[in-house]
Write an enzyme that holds these catalytic residues in place. Structure first.
Site, PDB file in Angstrom:
ATOM      1  N   HIS A  29       0.843  -1.202   0.000  1.00  0.00           N
ATOM      2  CA  HIS A  29       0.000   0.000   0.000  1.00  0.00           C
ATOM      3  C   HIS A  29       0.880   1.254   0.000  1.00  0.00           C
ATOM      4  CE1 HIS A  29      -3.167   2.886   1.194  1.00  0.00           C
ATOM      5  NE2 HIS A  29      -2.251   3.367   1.997  1.00  0.00           N
ATOM      6  N   HIS A  32       1.613   5.015  -2.326  1.00  0.00           N
ATOM      7  CA  HIS A  32       1.900   6.411  -1.940  1.00  0.00           C
ATOM      8  C   HIS A  32       3.181   6.975  -2.550  1.00  0.00           C
ATOM      9  CE1 HIS A  32      -1.156   7.368   1.082  1.00  0.00           C
ATOM     10  NE2 HIS A  32      -1.044   6.158   1.542  1.00  0.00           N
ATOM     11  N   GLU A  91      -5.493   9.545  -0.299  1.00  0.00           N
ATOM     12  CA  GLU A  91      -5.882   8.120  -0.280  1.00  0.00           C
ATOM     13  C   GLU A  91      -6.873   7.764  -1.396  1.00  0.00           C
ATOM     14  OE1 GLU A  91      -3.614   6.656   3.066  1.00  0.00           O
ATOM     15  OE2 GLU A  91      -4.432   5.858   1.223  1.00  0.00           O
ATOM     16  N   SER A  93      -3.747   0.899  -4.980  1.00  0.00           N
ATOM     17  CA  SER A  93      -3.201  -0.346  -4.383  1.00  0.00           C
ATOM     18  C   SER A  93      -4.293  -1.392  -4.167  1.00  0.00           C
ATOM     19  CB  SER A  93      -2.513  -0.041  -3.050  1.00  0.00           C
ATOM     20  OG  SER A  93      -3.407   0.618  -2.176  1.00  0.00           O
TER      21      SER A  93
HETATM   22  N1  HBI Z   1       0.778   6.309   9.885  1.00  0.00           N
HETATM   23  N2  HBI Z   1       2.480   4.979   9.011  1.00  0.00           N
HETATM   24  C1  HBI Z   1       1.362   5.734   8.818  1.00  0.00           C
HETATM   25  N3  HBI Z   1       0.865   5.889   7.577  1.00  0.00           N
HETATM   26  C2  HBI Z   1      -0.239   6.637   7.347  1.00  0.00           C
HETATM   27  O1  HBI Z   1      -0.680   6.790   6.183  1.00  0.00           O
HETATM   28  C3  HBI Z   1      -0.879   7.254   8.437  1.00  0.00           C
HETATM   29  C4  HBI Z   1      -0.338   7.073   9.713  1.00  0.00           C
HETATM   30  N4  HBI Z   1      -0.935   7.643  10.794  1.00  0.00           N
HETATM   31  C5  HBI Z   1      -2.104   8.490  10.680  1.00  0.00           C
HETATM   32  C6  HBI Z   1      -2.604   8.592   9.287  1.00  0.00           C
HETATM   33  N5  HBI Z   1      -1.992   8.021   8.251  1.00  0.00           N
HETATM   34  C7  HBI Z   1      -3.868   9.331   8.974  1.00  0.00           C
HETATM   35  O2  HBI Z   1      -4.680   9.477  10.120  1.00  0.00           O
HETATM   36  C8  HBI Z   1      -3.569  10.709   8.391  1.00  0.00           C
HETATM   37  O3  HBI Z   1      -4.752  11.317   7.991  1.00  0.00           O
HETATM   38  C9  HBI Z   1      -2.909  11.556   9.420  1.00  0.00           C
HETATM   39 FE    FE Z   2      -2.259   5.256   2.964  1.00  0.00          FE
END
Ligand code: HBI
Ligand code: FE
Length: 299
Positions: free
Chosen positions: A138, A143, A186, A205
């Site tokens: 993913h 990303h 996303e 993904s």
């Molecule tokens: N942590 N590793 C990781 N990857 C993410 O995409 C991620 C996260 N923590 C919080 C989050 N995404 C979402 O809540 C964002 O909107 C901040």
């Molecule tokens: Fe993500």
């Protein structure tokens, strides 16, 4: 910056109920590339091949071009250090290995400093079609490629800096900003001259959602509107009921340039919007039939 730990042995993440994924650790870990099994590389290869076949004509041009430019392919899980050379030269971004989801503030701090946290482990073969939490496929397949695009890379850093501020303002601002991430980074769609295309990592993904987001009659497709998005609740455990469509990454960058403080204040006085609603001032590109929507569960 979180402390660096030695690569962890694969921990068994507890099976999650829908929508909630526990945070394990905030430590940055080195990618244990030599420890990946043949199954791990095969899972990457299967998912990579399947998604690239699906995404021709469905993912936006920037995504496909960037993924090729980074040298990603189906042969093996890419090495973070090799990708970091290409990515660093292009937009100054660096991948860092993590165990999984991070607390918001840790996540925002990484983005604000042009570090993208990538889960170091990949799903097991039996999870190939769905996994509740973001795994390496993913993050790395979904990303990372668009971080090669200068404008999108700037948007992601601005988003991180905004997140650090929102975290200091309070939980409601954080939730409104998280909706923006959800409906763009996303699950965002973009208009190209030759039609709608995908740029959201959660869609590219996912085999099913790569098709559903563009071709199903069920979901709404609505023109990007910052404050509308920040009020719109979303589903974590099903395909989206509404997809928002941008015209360009410049539009994203411009929309998020102003200080959000007055926006948070304005939105605090307004109702949130259910995920499947269409509002009279929406730019409706496609009004969904709502077929097959599960009821409730919007966050
Ligand atoms: N942590 N590793 C990781 N990857 C993410 O995409 C991620 C996260 N923590 C919080 C989050 N995404 C979402 O809540 C964002 O909107 C901040
Ligand atoms: Fe993500």
């Amino acid at each position: 910056m979180a402390e660096t730990a030695t690569p962890p042995r694969r921990v068994e993440h507890q099976q999650t109920d829908k929508g909630y994924v526990p945070v394990y650790t905030t430590a940055v870990v080195e990618q244990p590339w030599e420890e990946y099994s043949a199954d791990d590389h095969a899972t990457w290869g299967t998912l990579y091949t399947r998604q690239r076949e699906l995404l021709a004509g469905r993912a936006c041009d920037e995504f496909l071009r960037a993924q090729d430019a980074m040298g990603m392919d189906a042969r093996a899980i890419p090495r973070f250090d090799q990708l970091n050379e290409v990515l660093g030269a292009a937009t100054g971004w660096t991948l860092v290995g993590v165990e999984g989801l991070l607390p918001e503030l840790d996540f925002f701090d990484h983005l604000a400093n042009r570090r993208f946290p990538v889960t170091w482990w990949i799903r097991r073969p039996e999870q190939i079609d769905y996994i509740a939490e973001p795994d390496l496929f993913h993050d790395l397949f979904g990303h990372v490629p668009l971080l090669m695009d200068p404008m999108f890379a700037d948007y992601m850093q601005a988003y991180g800096a905004g997140g650090v501020k929102a975290h200091a303002i309070g939980p409601e601002a954080l939730q409104q900003l998280t909706r923006l991430y959800w409906y763009t980074v996303e699950f965002g769609l973009i208009r190209q001259a030759d039609g709608l295309r995908i740029y959201g990592a959660g869609i590219v993904s996912s085999k099913g959602e790569s098709l559903y987001s563009l071709e199903s009659e069920a979901p709404n497709r609505i023109g990007f509107d910052l404050e509308r998005i920040m009020r719109t609740r979303y589903r974590i455990d099903t395909y989206q009921k509404t997809y928002f469509v941008i015209d360009s990454f410049e539009q994203l960058m411009q929309a998020t340039a102003p200080d959000f403080t007055p926006i948070y204040a304005r939105l605090a006085a307004q109702e949130t919007i259910p995920a499947g609603d269409v509002r009279e001032d929406d730019e409706v590109i496609h009004r969904g039939t709502g077929e097959g929507w599960a009821s409730g569960g919007d966050v």
